[in-house]
Design a protein around this motif. Structure first.
Motif, mmCIF file in Angstrom:
data_model
loop_
_atom_site.group_PDB
_atom_site.id
_atom_site.type_symbol
_atom_site.label_atom_id
_atom_site.label_comp_id
_atom_site.label_asym_id
_atom_site.label_seq_id
_atom_site.Cartn_x
_atom_site.Cartn_y
_atom_site.Cartn_z
ATOM 1 N N LEU A 158 22.910 5.928 -41.935
ATOM 2 C CA LEU A 158 21.854 6.179 -41.163
ATOM 3 C C LEU A 158 20.738 6.720 -41.936
ATOM 4 C CD1 LEU A 158 21.084 6.656 -38.012
ATOM 5 C CD2 LEU A 158 22.960 8.667 -38.412
ATOM 6 N N VAL A 159 20.833 7.918 -42.530
ATOM 7 C CA VAL A 159 19.539 8.762 -43.029
ATOM 8 C C VAL A 159 18.789 7.439 -44.194
ATOM 9 C CG1 VAL A 159 19.115 10.515 -44.887
ATOM 10 C CG2 VAL A 159 20.866 10.385 -43.235
ATOM 11 N N ALA A 160 19.590 6.580 -45.002
ATOM 12 C CA ALA A 160 18.734 5.315 -45.458
ATOM 13 C C ALA A 160 17.668 5.038 -44.354
ATOM 14 C CB ALA A 160 19.624 4.711 -46.006
ATOM 15 N N ASP A 161 18.154 4.409 -43.357
ATOM 16 C CA ASP A 161 17.748 3.394 -42.442
ATOM 17 C C ASP A 161 16.561 4.262 -41.730
ATOM 18 O OD1 ASP A 161 19.094 1.193 -42.823
ATOM 19 O OD2 ASP A 161 20.583 1.242 -41.175
ATOM 20 N N ALA A 162 16.837 5.592 -41.533
ATOM 21 C CA ALA A 162 16.255 6.144 -41.284
ATOM 22 C C ALA A 162 14.627 6.764 -41.972
ATOM 23 C CB ALA A 162 16.493 7.577 -40.685
ATOM 24 N N LEU B 30 24.019 15.526 -38.719
ATOM 25 C CA LEU B 30 24.076 13.525 -37.833
ATOM 26 C C LEU B 30 25.443 13.283 -38.102
ATOM 27 C CD1 LEU B 30 21.656 11.975 -39.733
ATOM 28 C CD2 LEU B 30 21.312 12.432 -37.436
ATOM 29 N N MET B 31 26.765 13.877 -38.893
ATOM 30 C CA MET B 31 27.883 14.042 -38.768
ATOM 31 C C MET B 31 28.742 14.869 -37.899
ATOM 32 S SD MET B 31 28.838 14.571 -43.502
ATOM 33 C CE MET B 31 30.701 14.021 -42.749
ATOM 34 N N GLU B 32 28.306 15.376 -37.918
ATOM 35 C CA GLU B 32 28.650 16.790 -36.733
ATOM 36 C C GLU B 32 28.503 16.198 -35.141
ATOM 37 O OE1 GLU B 32 26.716 20.877 -35.046
ATOM 38 O OE2 GLU B 32 28.242 21.264 -37.153
ATOM 39 N N ARG B 33 26.817 16.035 -35.111
ATOM 40 C CA ARG B 33 26.126 15.180 -33.776
ATOM 41 C C ARG B 33 26.941 13.713 -32.996
ATOM 42 N NH1 ARG B 33 24.987 14.271 -29.246
ATOM 43 N NH2 ARG B 33 22.799 14.797 -28.451
ATOM 44 N N PHE B 34 26.990 13.571 -34.140
ATOM 45 C CA PHE B 34 27.278 12.067 -33.941
ATOM 46 C C PHE B 34 28.816 11.683 -34.797
ATOM 47 C CE2 PHE B 34 22.537 11.380 -34.293
ATOM 48 C CZ PHE B 34 22.826 11.672 -33.040
ATOM 49 N N LEU C 47 7.638 0.895 -28.515
ATOM 50 C CA LEU C 47 7.928 1.627 -27.873
ATOM 51 C C LEU C 47 9.076 1.673 -26.633
ATOM 52 C CD1 LEU C 47 4.579 3.254 -26.256
ATOM 53 C CD2 LEU C 47 5.712 4.266 -28.380
ATOM 54 N N GLU C 48 9.325 0.248 -26.920
ATOM 55 C CA GLU C 48 11.011 -0.189 -25.813
ATOM 56 C C GLU C 48 11.450 -0.236 -26.994
ATOM 57 O OE1 GLU C 48 11.283 0.280 -22.805
ATOM 58 O OE2 GLU C 48 8.665 1.156 -22.821
ATOM 59 N N GLY C 49 11.544 0.127 -27.630
ATOM 60 C CA GLY C 49 12.321 -0.900 -29.396
ATOM 61 C C GLY C 49 13.802 -0.780 -29.197
ATOM 62 N N ARG C 50 14.677 -0.992 -29.087
ATOM 63 C CA ARG C 50 16.432 -0.893 -28.656
ATOM 64 C C ARG C 50 16.812 -0.321 -30.206
ATOM 65 N NH1 ARG C 50 15.259 0.180 -25.129
ATOM 66 N NH2 ARG C 50 14.506 -1.290 -22.968
ATOM 67 N N GLU C 51 16.420 0.772 -30.857
ATOM 68 C CA GLU C 51 16.775 1.212 -31.885
ATOM 69 C C GLU C 51 17.815 2.396 -31.524
ATOM 70 O OE1 GLU C 51 13.659 3.483 -33.666
ATOM 71 O OE2 GLU C 51 12.976 1.494 -34.717
ATOM 72 N N PRO C 52 18.728 2.342 -32.169
ATOM 73 C CA PRO C 52 19.617 3.381 -31.445
ATOM 74 C C PRO C 52 19.281 4.928 -31.000
ATOM 75 C CG PRO C 52 20.784 2.123 -33.513
ATOM 76 C CD PRO C 52 19.343 1.514 -33.135
ATOM 77 N N PRO C 53 19.569 5.797 -30.418
ATOM 78 C CA PRO C 53 18.867 6.790 -30.103
ATOM 79 C C PRO C 53 19.633 8.004 -31.935
ATOM 80 C CG PRO C 53 20.307 6.513 -28.963
ATOM 81 C CD PRO C 53 20.346 5.150 -29.251
ATOM 82 N N GLU C 54 20.703 7.734 -32.740
ATOM 83 C CA GLU C 54 20.966 7.875 -33.296
ATOM 84 C C GLU C 54 19.963 7.593 -34.761
ATOM 85 O OE1 GLU C 54 24.709 6.910 -31.341
ATOM 86 O OE2 GLU C 54 23.072 5.656 -32.132
ATOM 87 N N LEU C 55 19.287 6.579 -34.782
ATOM 88 C CA LEU C 55 18.470 6.046 -36.040
ATOM 89 C C LEU C 55 17.146 7.094 -35.749
ATOM 90 C CD1 LEU C 55 17.746 5.308 -38.320
ATOM 91 C CD2 LEU C 55 16.610 2.655 -36.572
#
Length: 150
Positions: free
Chosen positions: A69-73, A55-59, A19-27
């Protein structure tokens, strides 16, 4: 004995580390969007294209970064046990306006193929609830997206 277990396990329970993982919010956000594309038991290319566009637009990411990012997600969504893994940190770290923007992104992905599946709608409702977004705001954002498509 508990102290020994904590030393062996790294000092904190495994659930807390997840729950406290440090994944980037984008992921985390991308994983929720990918999870939504899967919720109706089909993977629509139109919905995946909308995920990439948002995702391109937001980030402000380039196409290659968004593909990675989508592959990692997707991989992250495959490993997920519950939505709480994704929403726990977002709920604490995102401002209310960012939560609303994320719910709007979910509606945009859901409606990208011109069809709102009941499973997609239910998932958005669950995510909104976990992020403490009111039913009023969730429905308002749905109507905003629907009106934009008309």
């Amino acid at each position: 004995m508990i102290a020994q277990l904590r030393r062996i396990l790294g000092g904190e329970p495994a659930v807390e580390r997840v729950l406290e993982g440090r994944e980037p919010p984008e992921l985390t956000i991308a994983a929720l969007l990918v999870e939504l594309t899967r919720s109706d038991f089909t993977t629509s290319q139109v919905e995946l294209d909308e995920v990439r566009r948002l995702l391109m637009e937001r980030f402000g990411l380039e196409e290659t970064a968004v593909q990675a990012l989508v592959a990692d997600a997707s991989a992250r969504a495959d490993r997920a046990v519950s939505l709480h893994e994704f929403t726990h940190r977002l709920n604490r770290e995102l401002a209310d306006s960012d939560k609303l923007e994320m719910i709007e992104m979910l509606w945009r992905v859901s409606l990208a193929d011109g069809h709102l599946d009941k499973h997609e709608e239910q998932l958005i409702k669950r995510i909104a609830g976990l992020l403490h977004v009111s039913d009023r705001d969730r429905v308002r954002l749905k109507l905003k997206v629907l009106e934009g498509q008309a």
